[in-house]
Design a protein around this motif. Sequence first.
Motif, PDB file in Angstrom:
ATOM      1  N   ALA A   4       0.834  -1.213   0.000  1.00 25.66           N
ATOM      2  CA  ALA A   4       0.000   0.000   0.000  1.00 25.66           C
ATOM      3  C   ALA A   4       0.866   1.259   0.000  1.00 25.66           C
ATOM      4  O   ALA A   4       0.550   2.232  -0.687  1.00 25.66           O
ATOM      5  CB  ALA A   4      -0.930  -0.009   1.214  1.00 25.66           C
ATOM      6  N   LYS A  33       1.174   4.118  -2.955  1.00 20.85           N
ATOM      7  CA  LYS A  33       0.908   5.527  -2.643  1.00 20.85           C
ATOM      8  C   LYS A  33       1.829   6.449  -3.432  1.00 20.85           C
ATOM      9  O   LYS A  33       1.441   7.530  -3.825  1.00 20.85           O
ATOM     10  CB  LYS A  33       1.052   5.753  -1.133  1.00 20.85           C
ATOM     11  CG  LYS A  33       0.560   7.072  -0.648  1.00 20.85           C
ATOM     12  CD  LYS A  33      -0.949   7.151  -0.713  1.00 20.85           C
ATOM     13  CE  LYS A  33      -1.436   8.421  -0.071  1.00 20.85           C
ATOM     14  NZ  LYS A  33      -2.841   8.647  -0.302  1.00 20.85           N
ATOM     15  N   LEU A  41      -3.950   5.436   5.116  1.00 18.50           N
ATOM     16  CA  LEU A  41      -4.155   4.169   4.413  1.00 18.50           C
ATOM     17  C   LEU A  41      -4.839   3.155   5.310  1.00 18.50           C
ATOM     18  O   LEU A  41      -5.646   2.354   4.863  1.00 18.50           O
ATOM     19  CB  LEU A  41      -2.815   3.604   3.927  1.00 18.50           C
ATOM     20  CG  LEU A  41      -2.067   4.447   2.901  1.00 18.50           C
ATOM     21  CD1 LEU A  41      -0.681   3.872   2.655  1.00 18.50           C
ATOM     22  CD2 LEU A  41      -2.852   4.509   1.608  1.00 18.50           C
TER      23      LEU A  41
END
Length: 107
Positions: free
Chosen positions: A17, A21, A53
Motif C-alpha cells: 500500500a 501511494k 491508508l
Amino acid sequence: MALRTSCGILEAIVTDALEHKGVSSLAASDAPAGKIADWSFETRLGLAEKLGLIRGGCARLPAVARKYRDIMDAEHESGSTATITERDARTTGQVLKVVMRDLDPGR
C-alpha cells in the motif's frame, strides 16, 4: 507460527500500500530515506496510519508482534525462541483483518 504468519502478511500488504501511494506522497509525509522494504515494521505501520491508508487498528498490536522481525532475527542467531501467547497471536490475527478491511478499495 500464527503470529509470524499474520505479521508477515500484515507487513507485506502495508508495504504494498505504501509503494502504491507513491514516492512523492511519502516524501511529503516525512518518510525516512531509503527503500520502503528497508524501513522497520513499526515505521511502515506508523506511516500508513499517518497517510490514512489504515486506521488505528494497529494500536492493538502486541509488542511481540511489533518487534516480530527483530525477534525472528534473534531466534535465528541464538537458536532460542520468544514467548508468544495464544492471545498475542489471536489479537494479531484480528488486527490483520481490520487492516485488510481498511485497505479494501471496495469499502
